[in-house]
Structures are given as structure tokens and as C-alpha cells.
Design an enzyme around this catalytic site. Structure first.
Site, mmCIF file in Angstrom:
data_model
loop_
_atom_site.group_PDB
_atom_site.id
_atom_site.type_symbol
_atom_site.label_atom_id
_atom_site.label_comp_id
_atom_site.label_asym_id
_atom_site.label_seq_id
_atom_site.Cartn_x
_atom_site.Cartn_y
_atom_site.Cartn_z
ATOM 1 N N LYS A 1 0.890 -1.159 0.000
ATOM 2 C CA LYS A 1 0.000 0.000 0.000
ATOM 3 C C LYS A 1 0.925 1.205 0.000
ATOM 4 C CE LYS A 1 -3.026 2.848 2.709
ATOM 5 N NZ LYS A 1 -3.388 3.250 4.094
ATOM 6 N N GLY B 1 -7.334 9.556 9.598
ATOM 7 C CA GLY B 1 -7.569 9.624 11.036
ATOM 8 C C GLY B 1 -8.581 10.648 11.482
ATOM 9 N N ALA C 1 -9.218 5.880 4.334
ATOM 10 C CA ALA C 1 -9.069 7.049 5.220
ATOM 11 C C ALA C 1 -10.370 7.823 5.389
ATOM 12 C CB ALA C 1 -7.976 7.990 4.740
ATOM 13 N N GLY C 2 -10.607 8.227 6.630
ATOM 14 C CA GLY C 2 -11.729 9.099 6.955
ATOM 15 C C GLY C 2 -12.950 8.416 7.523
ATOM 16 N N ASN D 1 -8.561 2.099 9.885
ATOM 17 C CA ASN D 1 -7.808 1.789 11.097
ATOM 18 C C ASN D 1 -8.356 2.574 12.279
ATOM 19 O OD1 ASN D 1 -5.350 0.552 12.444
ATOM 20 N ND2 ASN D 1 -5.000 2.715 12.828
#
Length: 259
Positions: A100, A161, A188-189, A210
Site C-alpha cells: 500500500k 484519522g 481514510a476518513g 484503522n
């Protein structure tokens, strides 16, 4: 749905949820969250784990590589040179030739440096890597990454994040319509289950997250919620939503009703 697998190059994945390894309270919590998520691909930051000194503990000690496919990522790299070096290290120690690819251009927003990203993609593809670049919601950049040999495109839904959810829905819909040769994975987000569902409802092939899991008040419960959210969103996309209408339409037919 039984045969609806995520295909990236020569691999098939049963889950369309990809999870990370950072920000958990401890390794045990991470392991339990991974299990609850149903994911079969886990991404690990090359620069943040011990890959070379086997006498010391490593985050990888807590991930069952027979159960999870490890996707190394180049988080924390700010140039093509740094990112390529990190990817090569991961491969040299036997981790994977998949990556990635992240090349960050701004420390505060963590937005990608697309010029360096394309450069790194070209180098790594020539060296036999399966490259999955993290980029912004820009169709033109995505096309250039595909031309460079990217195996998937991973546009952000919101800043890394942030937990803001999908902020760029129109752009992602355009990318989904125009990008058909490789998987489109929202990265993301995502902050909660409805964000993941929305990403899948517009036709994304998968979602990577994550912080949305690791920073929840109950990460294990949130991991389970995200699992079901991704499944529900995918099912809704395949089912095809009803047509939107401006005015009401009775659920029960009125024909034949005696008044």
C-alpha cells in the site's frame, strides 16, 4: 454473495474490509478487533515495526499470517525514494511484494504528494511489486497511477484519522463510474459504520480503515459493526436502490379500493 469476492491481481479475498494495526491500546485488543472484523487482509506500516531484528518483539508476532494476508504500507514516507526503500525492505525480509503505497506531501493534512506517488509507482511496478497507491479523490491522478501499473486505486474519503466520514461523495462516484480496470478502495476518513456502508453503496470495491475501529470506545464491537456495514453496503449496491422521487408514492396499490 457467496461468490462475490474481492479480486486484486492474482488473489481473491472473501472480505471487502481491510484493517490496520495502529492506535490500539495493546496487542490483545488489536487481535480481538481483527477477529471481529472478519477481514482477511491487514496492513502494517513498514517504518513502524521491527522487521530486521528477530531477537526483539514485533507487531507482526501478534498477526497470524496463515489467516491474514499482510499488506505492508509506506506510511510516514515523504518522497518516492523513501517509499521505494520501505517497500524493498518489506520484500527483502520476506513480508510481501505487495505494498500500500503512501507518499505524503503535507505533514499536517497528510495529503498525498501525487507527483512523487506516480514516480514511486512506476519504479515499484518495474521491480515486480503489486502496488496499491493511496491518493486523493482526483480522477486524473488515478488514471495516471493506473497507466503506471497500479493494481488498485485507494482514494481518501476524508483526511487520514479524521473520522469525518465520506466528504467527497461526488468525486468518488465519478471515480467509480470511470475506473473499471482495477478495484477502487476507499481509504481514510471512515469514522463509523454508516460511513463504511455509504462507501460500499456507491460501488467501492472495498474499504480500508484503522482509526475508526482502533479509536472507538469499544474497538472490538466497532470492528464487528464495520464488518456488517461493509457487507450491507455491498448487498445494497448489488441489489440496486429504488429510484428517487420528489413526491410520495403509496406503498399499497389504490386500484380496486372501494371508497
Amino acid at each position: 454473495m457467496a461468490n462475490d469476492v474481492l479480486r486484486i491481481r492474482d488473489r481473491e479475498f472473501q472480505s471487502r474490509l481491510i484493517v490496520g494495526t495502529g492506535k490500539y491500546a495493546d496487542a490483545r485488543q488489536m487481535v480481538e478487533a481483527h477477529e471481529a472484523s472478519g477481514a482477511d487482509m491487514v496492513t502494517v506500516a513498514v517504518r513502524r515495526v521491527n522487521l530486521t531484528d528477530r531477537t526483539k518483539g514485533s507487531l507482526l508476532d501478534h498477526i497470524d499470517t496463515k489467516k491474514y494476508f499482510i499488506l505492508p504500507n509506506t506510511a510516514g514516507c515523504y518522497s518516492a525514494e523513501e517509499a521505494v526503500r520501505a517497500a524493498r525492505l518489506a520484500r527483502e525480509v520476506g513480508l510481501s511484494n505487495w505494498v500500500k503505497l503512501e507518499v505524503i506531501g503535507d505533514q499536517e493534512t497528510l495529503f498525498p504528494d501525487n507527483q512523487e506517488l506516480i514516480k514511486a509507482t512506476e519504479i515499484l511496478v518495474r521491480e515486480g511489486f503489486v502496488v496499491m497507491p493511496y491518493t486523493n479523490d482526483d480522477l486524473i491522478t488515478a488514471r495516471r497511477l493506473i497507466d503506471a501499473g497500479a493494481a488498485a486505486i485507494m482514494p481518501l474519503g476524508a483526511p487520514i484519522g479524521s473520522g469525518l466520514g465520506i466528504q467527497n461523495l461526488t468525486n468518488l462516484r465519478i471515480m467509480r463510474e470511470k475506473i473499471t480496470s482495477v478495484p477502487l478502495i476507499v481509504d481514510a476518513g471512515v469514522g463509523t459504520a454508516s460511513d463504511a456502508t455509504l462507501a460500499m453503496e456507491i460501488g467501492s470495491d472495498a474499504v480500508l480503515m484503522n482509526s475508526g475501529i482502533a479509536l472507538a470506545q469499544d474497538p472490538v464491537a466497532m470492528a464487528s459493526a464495520m464488518k456488517h456495514a461493509v457487507i450491507a453496503g455491498r448487498q445494497a449496491f448489488l441489489a440496486g436502490r429504488m429510484e428517487r422521487k420528489l413526491y410520495a408514492s403509496a406503498s399499497s396499490p389504490l386500484e380496486g379500493v372501494v371508497r
